[in-house]
Design an enzyme around this catalytic site. Sequence first.
Site, mmCIF file in Angstrom:
data_model
loop_
_atom_site.group_PDB
_atom_site.id
_atom_site.type_symbol
_atom_site.label_atom_id
_atom_site.label_comp_id
_atom_site.label_asym_id
_atom_site.label_seq_id
_atom_site.Cartn_x
_atom_site.Cartn_y
_atom_site.Cartn_z
ATOM 1 C CG ASP A 137 -2.095 0.953 1.061
ATOM 2 O OD1 ASP A 137 -2.418 1.322 -0.077
ATOM 3 O OD2 ASP A 137 -2.683 1.330 2.089
ATOM 4 C CG HIS A 144 -4.971 10.370 2.800
ATOM 5 N ND1 HIS A 144 -6.005 10.166 3.690
ATOM 6 C CD2 HIS A 144 -4.002 9.474 3.161
ATOM 7 C CE1 HIS A 144 -5.704 9.196 4.526
ATOM 8 N NE2 HIS A 144 -4.492 8.756 4.228
ATOM 9 C CD GLU A 208 -6.444 4.666 4.601
ATOM 10 O OE1 GLU A 208 -5.720 3.995 3.831
ATOM 11 O OE2 GLU A 208 -5.996 5.321 5.564
ATOM 12 C CD GLU A 210 -5.372 2.911 -0.332
ATOM 13 O OE1 GLU A 210 -4.506 2.389 -1.078
ATOM 14 O OE2 GLU A 210 -5.265 2.958 0.915
ATOM 15 C CG ASP A 242 -5.810 0.387 3.695
ATOM 16 O OD1 ASP A 242 -5.903 -0.637 4.382
ATOM 17 O OD2 ASP A 242 -4.904 1.240 3.848
ATOM 18 N NE ARG A 246 -8.362 6.124 9.561
ATOM 19 C CZ ARG A 246 -7.616 5.950 8.476
ATOM 20 N NH1 ARG A 246 -6.342 5.607 8.576
ATOM 21 N NH2 ARG A 246 -8.142 6.102 7.284
ATOM 22 C CD GLN A 249 -3.344 4.256 10.699
ATOM 23 O OE1 GLN A 249 -4.563 4.254 10.538
ATOM 24 N NE2 GLN A 249 -2.505 4.679 9.777
ATOM 25 C CE LYS A 262 -3.722 1.760 7.189
ATOM 26 N NZ LYS A 262 -4.560 2.629 6.343
ATOM 27 C CB THR A 266 -7.409 -4.883 1.890
ATOM 28 O OG1 THR A 266 -6.533 -4.547 2.965
ATOM 29 C CG2 THR A 266 -7.263 -3.857 0.761
ATOM 30 C CD GLU A 376 -8.139 12.480 4.083
ATOM 31 O OE1 GLU A 376 -7.796 13.385 3.315
ATOM 32 O OE2 GLU A 376 -8.343 11.308 3.708
HETATM 33 CA CA LIG Z 1 -4.005 3.094 2.736
HETATM 34 MG MG LIG Z 2 -6.435 -2.979 4.809
#
Ligand SMILES: [Ca+2]
Ligand SMILES: [Mg+2]
Lengths: 427, 427
Positions: A137, A144, A208, A210, A242, A246, A249, A262, A266, A376
């Site tokens: 990734d 971002h 996320e 992507e 993804d 948070r 993380q 993560k 996914t 965000e």
């Molecule tokens: Ca990502």
């Molecule tokens: Mg993931």
Amino acid sequence: MATSWVPSVTPTTEFSLANLPFGIITTPSDPSPHAAVAIGASVLDLKVLSSHPAFPALFPPLAAHPDVFAQPTLNAFAALGRPVHRQVRAALRDLLSTDTAHPAVLRDAPAAERDRVLLPQSQVHMHLPMQIGDYTDFYAGYHHAYRVGCLFRGPEAALQPNYTHLPVGYHGRASSVVVSGTGIRRPTGQMLLDGEPTTGPSRRLDFELELGCFVARGNRMGEKVGVEEAEECIFGYVLLNDWSARDVQAWEYVPLGPFCAKNFGTTVGAWVVLADALEGFRTRGVQVEGRGEVQGYLREGREEAVFDVRLEVDLTTPEGDTTTISRTNAKHLLWSFPQMIAHHTLGGCPMRTGDLLGSGTISGPGGPEERGSLLEMTEGGKKEVLLYGMDARKFLKDGDTITLRGWCGQDGARVGFGECRGRIYSA
Amino acid sequence: MATSWVPSVTPTTEFSLANLPFGIITTPSDPSPHAAVAIGASVLDLKVLSSHPAFPALFPPLAAHPDVFAQPTLNAFAALGRPVHRQVRAALRDLLSTDTAHPAVLRDAPAAERDRVLLPQSQVHMHLPMQIGDYTDFYAGYHHAYRVGCLFRGPEAALQPNYTHLPVGYHGRASSVVVSGTGIRRPTGQMLLDGEPTTGPSRRLDFELELGCFVARGNRMGEKVGVEEAEECIFGYVLLNDWSARDVQAWEYVPLGPFCAKNFGTTVGAWVVLADALEGFRTRGVQVEGRGEVQGYLREGREEAVFDVRLEVDLTTPEGDTTTISRTNAKHLLWSFPQMIAHHTLGGCPMRTGDLLGSGTISGPGGPEERGSLLEMTEGGKKEVLLYGMDARKFLKDGDTITLRGWCGQDGARVGFGECRGRIYSA
Ligand SMILES: [Ca+2]
Ligand SMILES: [Mg+2]
Ligand SMILES: [Ca+2]
Ligand SMILES: [Mg+2]
Ligand code: NI
């Protein structure tokens, strides 16, 4: 522009003749996963088509690979390389065109025979399109990276000094990449609560937005892929979510990067849009004022290195109400996939057929309505995202569904990715 | 203690009857990779043994899996689970014991027949033992983490606040894991030189001494593996060298962790020491004063959660002179493999057969002569490691070979890992 004789091809379909994305299906009559392309609201079963007597003549590069579409993933096909993909797409486009040069094969075939090859999408089940050896990734979504950097480290240190010099990325977890539609369990994890480590279901579960890129052919260990050759390594693209915890993380990510935040899941779209289908939609990526030249191995001959793909994110509540919470564009990247591949392989790291690269979260430069993650949109959980019917979110609730959509082109020749969808179930 | 009738079993061999590690070989008469066990200076060809008429009777759990040792990796055997590995090891130990209950099968078989099954190690070629789906590198070597933290961030912030609360780790690159003996090309990478980004061959190429762990059976996505069940997920152990480009690492690693500094190559030993072979060598890991209780999901019933394995690192110069530059022990870990697995799967991340976990660099608490990387031995390149004949190193030169060795137990019943060796060739 060519039109299709396939009845389910409407002017607004994202699966137009200009697209022809590849996927892996099972059908009511064949429970072994195998290859197909999407056309309108239908799928063309490539395994069935492979058994047609005309197949070797219509698809000369596949004559020596008669089973390539009977495999449970697209890897064997991807490994044949872009020139083959190009020829196969052209031959498929001919077969599906109103003015096909081979009407007897499909267009004018007896209905019973055609119905064996051309099925409604609603009748097939989609599977993970590739066997993924490694998943990486990246973090190339400039707006971002800047905005999240502000949240985690403040505006002064938002972008690390390396950010504009190399495509920052990390190795992800291949075993938990799943196809659109697969449920995602809210992860339990370790996090700080009132300054104390604690273990429990994530309270800050996020998505996320992507773009994902699958590798067609890689490189041998110890060799690198030059940025100008990298385009030939690419099989195609999917939308990618993804999912990110948070709170997990924030506690785990120093000094070795994201891990349990993560690796629980996914989601990728089921339809791989081949690289050639996006060629007509090239555009320039993010331009950073005052940025010097990048290192030689990252310098590309062309300026239009990313794609002008419109992207949307829908949030559907457990009650079934859907709000489009974000609209942005895949062009908001500082680094192109060829640059990512050149950087990834600079030291000789081997890429293999089926490897997956994520772009990093894609957000626009503006307000919450064009951002690619709740982190965000809510400025780290401080604000709310308003939903249909006075509902609101800071992070995802159990039963919420996130659906990513992306497409480019005009009516009659739209190129879209299909849905990339996942629903959260409780920890 | 049982003795072996195999002539090459000497009292000091690390491949004693107590060990019986599994590997993948090709032989002069069979170029298809297949399974074997090491015994003394010989290997027992398990594919050949599988064709013996007595095989199904001697190995009842394999009767339904007659081809398990003809596979090119050990994955199919690993997936059968620890109770099967236990029975198979016991049956092999019997066949190779002086007082075997089945002398006709091997011990008293005609020499010509025996020579088809029992070959000198020097005559076989070793291959990567497992197909690795995902590779995760942890950071459980406490003294290493502390010392490197001092170098990168100073003693105040050496260990991040999360370090004693969770097994810190990152996803590594599976595609570049290679078997002992494979050459490693010095990576080219991007680094800071005099404060400016530049691209070139790494000037600070290093090794990392680690223990690797292969997964036998994993878990389904969305489920977790409890710390007490995790032992049953382990197939066995190898030595692991996590080659590292320190200059690349220093520039790239914020905020998402190591990437190109690591993904150019990881070397694992060819012989997998099965989990049961290490059971007798359990000991306590690193004890940190004032450390509170860990989170419930990491609490183990037994204190002796790591292994007392003596470890050595040899550096051989291009001229062929060898110096043992480090002697340490695999017990210097803060976290056990079951704890790593419990943490890794806490959020539902699926582990698969053949997945590889690295322990993190193993260093003793003391001087340079017991550290597991040059970074630590040279205090970040400030001091030199002295070699045989007045030679010296700060980091690796082209043509240098690093050989890791590890063993436990007394003469007659030693359990060793064989060499984990790699030679650097130029960028
Ligand atoms: Ca990502
Ligand atoms: Mg993931
Ligand atoms: Ca390491
Ligand atoms: Mg490595
Ligand atoms: Ni071919």
